[in-house]
Design a protein around this motif. Structure first.
Motif, mmCIF file in Angstrom:
data_model
loop_
_atom_site.group_PDB
_atom_site.id
_atom_site.type_symbol
_atom_site.label_atom_id
_atom_site.label_comp_id
_atom_site.label_asym_id
_atom_site.label_seq_id
_atom_site.Cartn_x
_atom_site.Cartn_y
_atom_site.Cartn_z
ATOM 1 N N ALA A 161 2.486 -4.402 66.600
ATOM 2 C CA ALA A 161 3.327 -3.271 66.191
ATOM 3 C C ALA A 161 2.525 -1.975 66.132
ATOM 4 O O ALA A 161 2.977 -0.930 66.624
ATOM 5 N N PHE A 162 1.336 -2.027 65.546
ATOM 6 C CA PHE A 162 0.531 -0.812 65.482
ATOM 7 C C PHE A 162 0.029 -0.410 66.866
ATOM 8 O O PHE A 162 -0.121 0.791 67.149
ATOM 9 N N ALA A 163 -0.224 -1.383 67.716
ATOM 10 C CA ALA A 163 -0.571 -1.045 69.093
ATOM 11 C C ALA A 163 0.609 -0.377 69.792
ATOM 12 O O ALA A 163 0.435 0.573 70.568
ATOM 13 N N ALA A 164 1.823 -0.831 69.490
ATOM 14 C CA ALA A 164 3.021 -0.286 70.131
ATOM 15 C C ALA A 164 3.249 1.176 69.764
ATOM 16 O O ALA A 164 3.801 1.944 70.570
ATOM 17 N N ILE A 165 2.854 1.592 68.553
ATOM 18 C CA ILE A 165 3.055 2.992 68.182
ATOM 19 C C ILE A 165 1.863 3.864 68.581
ATOM 20 O O ILE A 165 1.828 5.059 68.275
ATOM 21 N N GLY A 166 0.878 3.266 69.255
ATOM 22 C CA GLY A 166 -0.201 4.056 69.833
ATOM 23 C C GLY A 166 -1.428 4.237 68.978
ATOM 24 O O GLY A 166 -2.174 5.209 69.159
ATOM 25 N N THR A 194 -12.400 -9.623 57.698
ATOM 26 C CA THR A 194 -12.662 -8.272 58.189
ATOM 27 C C THR A 194 -12.998 -8.282 59.672
ATOM 28 O O THR A 194 -12.478 -7.472 60.451
ATOM 29 N N LYS A 195 -13.863 -9.200 60.069
ATOM 30 C CA LYS A 195 -14.247 -9.297 61.485
ATOM 31 C C LYS A 195 -13.047 -9.621 62.361
ATOM 32 O O LYS A 195 -12.888 -9.062 63.467
ATOM 33 N N ALA A 196 -12.174 -10.514 61.888
ATOM 34 C CA ALA A 196 -11.004 -10.895 62.681
ATOM 35 C C ALA A 196 -10.098 -9.690 62.927
ATOM 36 O O ALA A 196 -9.529 -9.534 64.024
ATOM 37 N N VAL A 197 -9.955 -8.812 61.921
ATOM 38 C CA VAL A 197 -9.113 -7.632 62.102
ATOM 39 C C VAL A 197 -9.748 -6.653 63.078
ATOM 40 O O VAL A 197 -9.071 -6.087 63.957
ATOM 41 N N ILE A 198 -11.043 -6.451 62.960
ATOM 42 C CA ILE A 198 -11.725 -5.555 63.894
ATOM 43 C C ILE A 198 -11.609 -6.087 65.316
ATOM 44 O O ILE A 198 -11.312 -5.334 66.266
ATOM 45 N N ASP A 199 -11.810 -7.379 65.494
ATOM 46 C CA ASP A 199 -11.646 -7.971 66.830
ATOM 47 C C ASP A 199 -10.213 -7.803 67.319
ATOM 48 O O ASP A 199 -9.982 -7.516 68.503
ATOM 49 N N GLY A 200 -9.246 -7.949 66.414
ATOM 50 C CA GLY A 200 -7.842 -7.850 66.789
ATOM 51 C C GLY A 200 -7.452 -6.471 67.264
ATOM 52 O O GLY A 200 -6.733 -6.321 68.263
ATOM 53 N N VAL A 201 -7.898 -5.435 66.563
ATOM 54 C CA VAL A 201 -7.519 -4.081 66.980
ATOM 55 C C VAL A 201 -8.278 -3.657 68.230
ATOM 56 O O VAL A 201 -7.723 -2.978 69.113
ATOM 57 N N ARG A 202 -9.535 -4.079 68.344
ATOM 58 C CA ARG A 202 -10.293 -3.706 69.532
ATOM 59 C C ARG A 202 -9.734 -4.380 70.769
ATOM 60 O O ARG A 202 -9.726 -3.782 71.865
ATOM 61 N N SER A 203 -9.231 -5.596 70.616
ATOM 62 C CA SER A 203 -8.652 -6.291 71.777
ATOM 63 C C SER A 203 -7.367 -5.621 72.247
ATOM 64 O O SER A 203 -6.914 -5.862 73.368
#
Length: 457
Positions: A161-166, A194-203
């Protein structure tokens, strides 16, 4: 870098760290806002916006599903989504109303979601807000969109969802990785989360990740802070914000849950800050202003190097927009004419905006002296220096007045660390951690006010 307890211009820095001064994310500061700035005044200010002006937006989500005891933000905890859903409907009304006032005259350069916890929103509501904002405001193609993320809320649907809004920048609150400290502030969050979230947004293409870290928390020591910093650096964040915990239980009652006996004293806080900064800088990050760090080449680092660093309620920024519009309860707008703040009471906010009104409850209009002092304080906070020639060129007689005040400060208040040079005034390197206290010398409201503030460091 100076060690804790060393002399600074005849005074021990640790002894001055307990001085209570504003954080200077605005000038005049929020305690001096008043009810004379109304929704009508704010609407008039928006109507005076120049066509084609670049603007920023801030959206405040005033809910969390857990209450962190260290937090001083305007938020409330809820386990039910119903009040959040009702708030979203009201926020959509405010977006539409303010969007009509701005019309096509303002072009959005930056959007920031803060809180509270924006990540508490359901994915479909994240997307609805993104669509509504782009419908009501004209976004630039390269607009920056940053979001404060709580790792405990994140799942695949929210990532999408956050990726969808740019989303282009993610800011994660870490505070500290030590279990004992986390328990003492009611913020349990593992390194792995924390690492999982960083990996998730970077991907998903997010190109900038910021970590928020704190010193001065209960049970922290120099060694424990150093361990957290080193762990955080393994995640290779693009930016780090290193804040001193602001213990203000008279302002935020839930901070009374923190055992004051476990809080480090001024000398220990200073040592924690110095050690953390040393480790971060040795890892190759550039220090930015008072409490930020960035990788070389990051937009914030480039702005600092080129004298384009600014400061607002989100901290240090490269965002040069003169107009920042706040949406949601308690959010603050900054326009060339002054500050305007929405009512912090969610129920009052919702009632007002649902009726098509503007939720502004207070603020302050700038005088020419406010503009001059605000400019000087921002330059001290960002650059640790200001130019005599520039302040006089920009503000005339008020600029000359400030030059004389700075000379008096440099001559008579060695503890402020201010030194006159051929070009202007500079804060000595060893006095930089105390730059908030130096800035307070030029704050006319602080000198005659009675507001309570957090410790200088």
């Amino acid at each position: 870098m100076q060690r804790a307890g060393e002399q600074m211009n005849g005074t021990r820095p640790a002894e001055r760290f307990s001085e209570a001064v504003p954080r200077y994310t605005s000038y005049p500061t929020a305690p001096h806002f008043h009810a004379g700035v109304t929704g009508e005044v704010f609407s008039r200010w928006l109507g005076e916006m120049r066509r084609g002006e670049e603007i920023s937006l801030y959206v405040h989500i005033p809910f969390c599903d857990r209450l962190c005891w260290f937090c001083a933000c305007h938020t409330k905890m809820t386990r039910r989504y119903e009040p959040v859903a009702e708030f979203i409907e009201a926020l959509l009304c405010e977006i539409a109303t303010v969007g009509r006032m701005v019309a096509s005259r303002g072009h959005v350069r930056a959007l920031h979601f803060g809180g509270g916890s924006p990540t508490m929103l359901k994915p479909e509501d994240v997307v609805r807000l993104g669509v509504a904002l782009r419908t009501s405001f004209e976004f630039m193609d390269d607009a920056e969109i940053s979001v404060e993320l709580d790792p405990s809320d994140m799942d695949e649907a929210r990532f999408d969802a956050f990726a969808a809004i740019g989303m282009t920048r993610a800011s994660l609150g870490v505070q500290d990785f030590e279990p004992r400290v986390q328990q003492a502030i009611n913020r349990e969050q593992t390194f792995e989360q924390t690492k999982a979230v960083i990996d998730g947004v970077r991907s998903r293409g997010v190109r900038s990740v910021n970590l928020d870290l704190l010193y001065g928390l209960p049970h922290q020591t120099v060694d424990s802070v150093a361990r957290t910093i080193r762990e955080a650096l393994t995640l290779s964040p693009d930016r780090i914000a290193l804040f001193g915990y602001a213990h203000v239980p008279w302002f935020k009652k839930h901070q009374t849950m923190i055992d004051e006996a476990a809080l480090p004293g001024p000398r220990e806080r200073y040592a924690q800050q110095q050690e953390a900064a040393r480790i971060i800088c040795e890892a190759g990050y550039e220090p930015i202003g008072l409490d930020h760090f960035a990788k070389p080449g990051d937009a914030l680092a480039l702005a600092a190097d080129e004298g384009r660093l600014y400061r607002n309620f989100q901290g240090y920024t490269e965002d040069a927009c003169k107009t920042l519009i706040g949406l949601g309860p308690s959010s603050v707008s900054r326009l060339p004419q002054g500050y305007a703040q929405n009512t912090p009471a969610t129920a009052n906010y919702e009632r007002t905006v649902r009726d098509g009104g503007v939720a502004v409850a207070r603020g302050i209009a700038f005088s020419e002296e406010d503009r001059a002092r605000g400019w000087l304080i921002e330059r001290l906070m960002c650059d640790f220096a200001f130019s005599q020639e520039e302040v006089v060129r920009l503000f005339g007689d008020y600029g000359r007045l400030l030059v004389e005040e700075a000379r008096d400060c440099a001559r008579n208040d060695a503890g402020a660390g201010l030194v006159e040079t051929d070009a202007g005034f500079v804060v000595r390197d060893e006095a930089r951690p105390l730059v908030r206290s130096t800035a307070a010398r030029f704050d006319q409201y602080f000198k005659r006010g009675s507001a309570r503030h957090s410790a200088a460091v």
